[in-house]
Design a protein around this motif. Sequence first.
Motif, PDB file in Angstrom:
ATOM      1  N   PHE A 184       9.075   7.369 -12.724  1.00 34.37           N
ATOM      2  CA  PHE A 184       9.548   6.309 -11.833  1.00 34.37           C
ATOM      3  C   PHE A 184      10.051   6.903 -10.523  1.00 34.37           C
ATOM      4  CE2 PHE A 184       9.788   4.924 -16.169  1.00 34.37           C
ATOM      5  CZ  PHE A 184       9.224   3.664 -16.129  1.00 34.37           C
ATOM      6  N   SER A 185       9.548   6.418  -9.425  1.00 40.36           N
ATOM      7  CA  SER A 185       9.993   6.940  -8.130  1.00 40.36           C
ATOM      8  C   SER A 185       9.694   5.911  -7.035  1.00 40.36           C
ATOM      9  CB  SER A 185       9.268   8.244  -7.809  1.00 40.36           C
ATOM     10  OG  SER A 185       7.872   8.008  -7.720  1.00 40.36           O
ATOM     11  N   TYR A 186      10.422   6.069  -5.929  1.00 39.69           N
ATOM     12  CA  TYR A 186      10.131   5.217  -4.766  1.00 39.69           C
ATOM     13  C   TYR A 186       8.929   5.785  -4.015  1.00 39.69           C
ATOM     14  CZ  TYR A 186      14.521   2.648  -5.205  1.00 39.69           C
ATOM     15  OH  TYR A 186      15.544   1.845  -5.641  1.00 39.69           O
ATOM     16  N   GLN A 187       8.006   4.909  -3.675  1.00 38.10           N
ATOM     17  CA  GLN A 187       6.884   5.309  -2.824  1.00 38.10           C
ATOM     18  C   GLN A 187       6.769   4.246  -1.732  1.00 38.10           C
ATOM     19  OE1 GLN A 187       3.274   6.118  -5.159  1.00 38.10           O
ATOM     20  NE2 GLN A 187       4.553   6.729  -6.898  1.00 38.10           N
ATOM     21  N   ASN A 188       6.819   4.670  -0.503  1.00 37.58           N
ATOM     22  CA  ASN A 188       6.771   3.736   0.633  1.00 37.58           C
ATOM     23  C   ASN A 188       7.760   2.579   0.475  1.00 37.58           C
ATOM     24  OD1 ASN A 188       4.620   5.249   1.670  1.00 37.58           O
ATOM     25  ND2 ASN A 188       3.190   4.101   0.370  1.00 37.58           N
ATOM     26  N   GLY A 189       8.961   2.895   0.026  1.00 36.54           N
ATOM     27  CA  GLY A 189      10.012   1.886  -0.033  1.00 36.54           C
ATOM     28  C   GLY A 189       9.980   0.981  -1.249  1.00 36.54           C
ATOM     29  N   ALA A 190       9.080   1.248  -2.195  1.00 37.05           N
ATOM     30  CA  ALA A 190       9.016   0.392  -3.381  1.00 37.05           C
ATOM     31  C   ALA A 190       9.039   1.248  -4.641  1.00 37.05           C
ATOM     32  CB  ALA A 190       7.740  -0.447  -3.351  1.00 37.05           C
ATOM     33  N   LEU A 191       9.667   0.721  -5.690  1.00 37.06           N
ATOM     34  CA  LEU A 191       9.760   1.492  -6.933  1.00 37.06           C
ATOM     35  C   LEU A 191       8.448   1.390  -7.713  1.00 37.06           C
ATOM     36  CD1 LEU A 191      11.705   3.282  -8.574  1.00 37.06           C
ATOM     37  CD2 LEU A 191      12.413   1.229  -9.818  1.00 37.06           C
ATOM     38  N   TYR A 192       7.948   2.544  -8.079  1.00 38.18           N
ATOM     39  CA  TYR A 192       6.685   2.630  -8.810  1.00 38.18           C
ATOM     40  C   TYR A 192       6.918   3.195 -10.205  1.00 38.18           C
ATOM     41  CZ  TYR A 192       3.368   1.768  -4.977  1.00 38.18           C
ATOM     42  OH  TYR A 192       2.619   1.187  -3.980  1.00 38.18           O
ATOM     43  N   CYS A 193       6.050   2.788 -11.115  1.00 41.06           N
ATOM     44  CA  CYS A 193       5.899   3.490 -12.386  1.00 41.06           C
ATOM     45  C   CYS A 193       4.544   4.177 -12.289  1.00 41.06           C
ATOM     46  CB  CYS A 193       5.922   2.508 -13.550  1.00 41.06           C
ATOM     47  SG  CYS A 193       5.563   3.312 -15.128  1.00 41.06           S
ATOM     48  N   GLU A 194       4.565   5.497 -12.287  1.00 39.67           N
ATOM     49  CA  GLU A 194       3.346   6.270 -11.999  1.00 39.67           C
ATOM     50  C   GLU A 194       2.723   5.713 -10.708  1.00 39.67           C
ATOM     51  OE1 GLU A 194       0.953   7.334 -15.412  1.00 39.67           O
ATOM     52  OE2 GLU A 194       2.700   7.388 -16.724  1.00 39.67           O
ATOM     53  N   ASP A 195       1.498   5.203 -10.760  1.00 38.98           N
ATOM     54  CA  ASP A 195       0.875   4.725  -9.511  1.00 38.98           C
ATOM     55  C   ASP A 195       0.844   3.200  -9.414  1.00 38.98           C
ATOM     56  OD1 ASP A 195       0.388   7.384  -8.854  1.00 38.98           O
ATOM     57  OD2 ASP A 195      -1.483   7.380 -10.009  1.00 38.98           O
ATOM     58  N   VAL A 196       1.735   2.557 -10.141  1.00 38.86           N
ATOM     59  CA  VAL A 196       1.733   1.095 -10.144  1.00 38.86           C
ATOM     60  C   VAL A 196       3.069   0.580  -9.620  1.00 38.86           C
ATOM     61  CG1 VAL A 196       1.578  -0.959 -11.592  1.00 38.86           C
ATOM     62  CG2 VAL A 196       0.130   1.022 -12.099  1.00 38.86           C
ATOM     63  N   GLU A 197       3.022  -0.340  -8.673  1.00 40.62           N
ATOM     64  CA  GLU A 197       4.240  -0.879  -8.083  1.00 40.62           C
ATOM     65  C   GLU A 197       4.869  -1.893  -9.046  1.00 40.62           C
ATOM     66  OE1 GLU A 197       3.671  -2.631  -4.212  1.00 40.62           O
ATOM     67  OE2 GLU A 197       5.761  -3.276  -4.166  1.00 40.62           O
ATOM     68  N   LEU A 198       6.166  -1.716  -9.311  1.00 41.29           N
ATOM     69  CA  LEU A 198       6.820  -2.559 -10.315  1.00 41.29           C
ATOM     70  C   LEU A 198       6.941  -4.020  -9.872  1.00 41.29           C
ATOM     71  CD1 LEU A 198       9.577  -0.160 -11.671  1.00 41.29           C
ATOM     72  CD2 LEU A 198       7.539  -0.944 -12.860  1.00 41.29           C
ATOM     73  N   ASP A 199       7.164  -4.232  -8.574  1.00 43.15           N
ATOM     74  CA  ASP A 199       7.307  -5.605  -8.089  1.00 43.15           C
ATOM     75  C   ASP A 199       6.040  -6.417  -8.377  1.00 43.15           C
ATOM     76  OD1 ASP A 199       9.454  -6.990  -7.207  1.00 43.15           O
ATOM     77  OD2 ASP A 199       9.127  -6.617  -5.081  1.00 43.15           O
ATOM     78  N   GLY A 200       4.902  -5.786  -8.195  1.00 45.00           N
ATOM     79  CA  GLY A 200       3.628  -6.459  -8.459  1.00 45.00           C
ATOM     80  C   GLY A 200       3.504  -6.837  -9.933  1.00 45.00           C
ATOM     81  N   LEU A 201       3.953  -5.931 -10.785  1.00 42.16           N
ATOM     82  CA  LEU A 201       3.894  -6.217 -12.228  1.00 42.16           C
ATOM     83  C   LEU A 201       4.797  -7.397 -12.576  1.00 42.16           C
ATOM     84  CD1 LEU A 201       3.988  -2.700 -13.947  1.00 42.16           C
ATOM     85  CD2 LEU A 201       2.050  -4.278 -13.769  1.00 42.16           C
ATOM     86  N   ALA A 202       5.998  -7.388 -11.979  1.00 38.62           N
ATOM     87  CA  ALA A 202       6.949  -8.466 -12.254  1.00 38.62           C
ATOM     88  C   ALA A 202       6.406  -9.801 -11.752  1.00 38.62           C
ATOM     89  CB  ALA A 202       8.293  -8.155 -11.594  1.00 38.62           C
ATOM     90  N   GLU A 203       5.733  -9.734 -10.611  1.00 36.53           N
ATOM     91  CA  GLU A 203       5.113 -10.940 -10.056  1.00 36.53           C
ATOM     92  C   GLU A 203       4.077 -11.503 -11.031  1.00 36.53           C
ATOM     93  OE1 GLU A 203       5.461 -13.580  -7.411  1.00 36.53           O
ATOM     94  OE2 GLU A 203       6.430 -11.711  -6.802  1.00 36.53           O
ATOM     95  N   GLU A 204       3.288 -10.613 -11.585  1.00 35.20           N
ATOM     96  CA  GLU A 204       2.179 -11.033 -12.451  1.00 35.20           C
ATOM     97  C   GLU A 204       2.656 -11.444 -13.846  1.00 35.20           C
ATOM     98  OE1 GLU A 204      -1.022  -8.246 -12.429  1.00 35.20           O
ATOM     99  OE2 GLU A 204      -2.164  -9.346 -13.932  1.00 35.20           O
ATOM    100  N   TYR A 205       3.573 -10.674 -14.405  1.00 34.58           N
ATOM    101  CA  TYR A 205       3.937 -10.903 -15.814  1.00 34.58           C
ATOM    102  C   TYR A 205       5.305 -11.543 -15.998  1.00 34.58           C
ATOM    103  CZ  TYR A 205      -0.090  -7.959 -16.672  1.00 34.58           C
ATOM    104  OH  TYR A 205      -1.361  -7.441 -16.701  1.00 34.58           O
TER     105      TYR A 205
END
Length: 429
Positions: A4-25
């Motif tokens: 887990f790390s910030y990439q370009n201002g967003a928290l990622y799990c490996e190469d997947v942005e967590l916000d996008g996952l939360a949006e979808e699921y």
Amino acid sequence: MHGFSYQNGALYCEDVELDGLAEEYGTPLYVYSAGTIVDHFTRLDAALSGIDHEIAYAVKANSNLSVLRLLATKGAGFDIVSGGELFRVIKAGGDPAHCTFAGVGKTREEIVYALEQGIYSFNVESEEELRYLNQVAGELGVVAPAAVRVNPNVDAKTHKYISTGKSENKFGVDFEAIPGLYERASKELSHIRLRGLQMHIGSQLTSVAPFIEAVEKVAPMVRDLKERYGIEFWSIGGGIGIVYHGSLESGTPDWWETKSEEERPLTIEKYGQELVPRLKGLGVKILLEPGRYVVGNAGVLVTRCLYEKKGSAKTFKIVDAGMNDLIRPALYEGHHEIVPLSEPKSGERVKVDVVGPICESGDFFCQDRALPDFQPGDRVALMSAGAYGFVMASNYNSRPLPAEILVEGDTATLVRKRQTLDDLIEGEL
Ligand code: LLP
């Protein structure tokens, strides 16, 4: 490491942005990093490479089928505590012949099921249980492989609810009573094969000293039991602690790696360096039963802020996850870092309580903690929730269980669907 790390201002799990996952699921949402799980498993394996050993992952920490399958493909065995966990391991493609069965209260049905499946060993916690196992095995006309759990009476110096190796705990058989028990069993219990010895002194140990103390105390006993009864293995249990405290400040996202040696007294390398020489030369296979170490830092619980409530004494951030989703803070005063999914732009902090929607005062994730500010609609991650998170979740307050996602590189897979309202009443008549 953890994924887990910030990439370009967003928290990622490996190469997947967590916000996008939360949006979808939706939220609350458990997200696991497959890379972290494999890395931790592999590092522990490497730390023990000097001796004949096997890692029996403690299924209780996280029993999602996809997590079990991932570990099975890496060669893990499994430490189970119920018929249900054995069922899961088999469904996930794990081999019962590499399963050990722990726990103080195995039922007849569970014993029969495990005998039928041909598990590696029953880790027995009392003479009464050993005699009952002998009886059930006799009725089935088989011989049950068994190890007795020795309680070495060592202080694990951990939370009292997860300390197991002291005489006042319900676990295991007193150190002094072990030789007599093996002697009686070898003479009287013809449907028992004494295959090993087991111990487990507690969970979330943050120092290597109690492990050393227990290993040094029990090693001569292992030698003796091998000589007398030909035992083949010694399980030294799980309990390796992980880092829960630390920040995900920009630039230093990986608090495990960035903490100084004094701040992280128990590294897996130190565990191996201290224990391998003490375990070498016993002539038995060493089993380990880690749960938290393998999956703890590999998971987060993503939740969304619903309201901010400013009381006269405190500011509450009310989120959509509750103690039913993650009970560790309520039950053990467990600390989980709370990290916004959008990287904070300044170092400013506000003192808040982050609480859930459950009708209990114990339903909090932190109290009076200085956190980067976040607002209703924003999402945060409760870090290090991969172990004893989802598995301890309940439907309390008739809340559906959250969904679970497993991330591998840039691929996110839904590995458990969020429960529906219909799921809540299924089975009720
Ligand atoms: N082996 C035995 C016999 C155990 O009882 C346990 C954990 C383990 C292995 C795995 O221990 P680990 O490596 O995960 O520390 N729910 C609590 C932890 C309970 C641990 C119970 N036994 C928590 O969230 O802190």
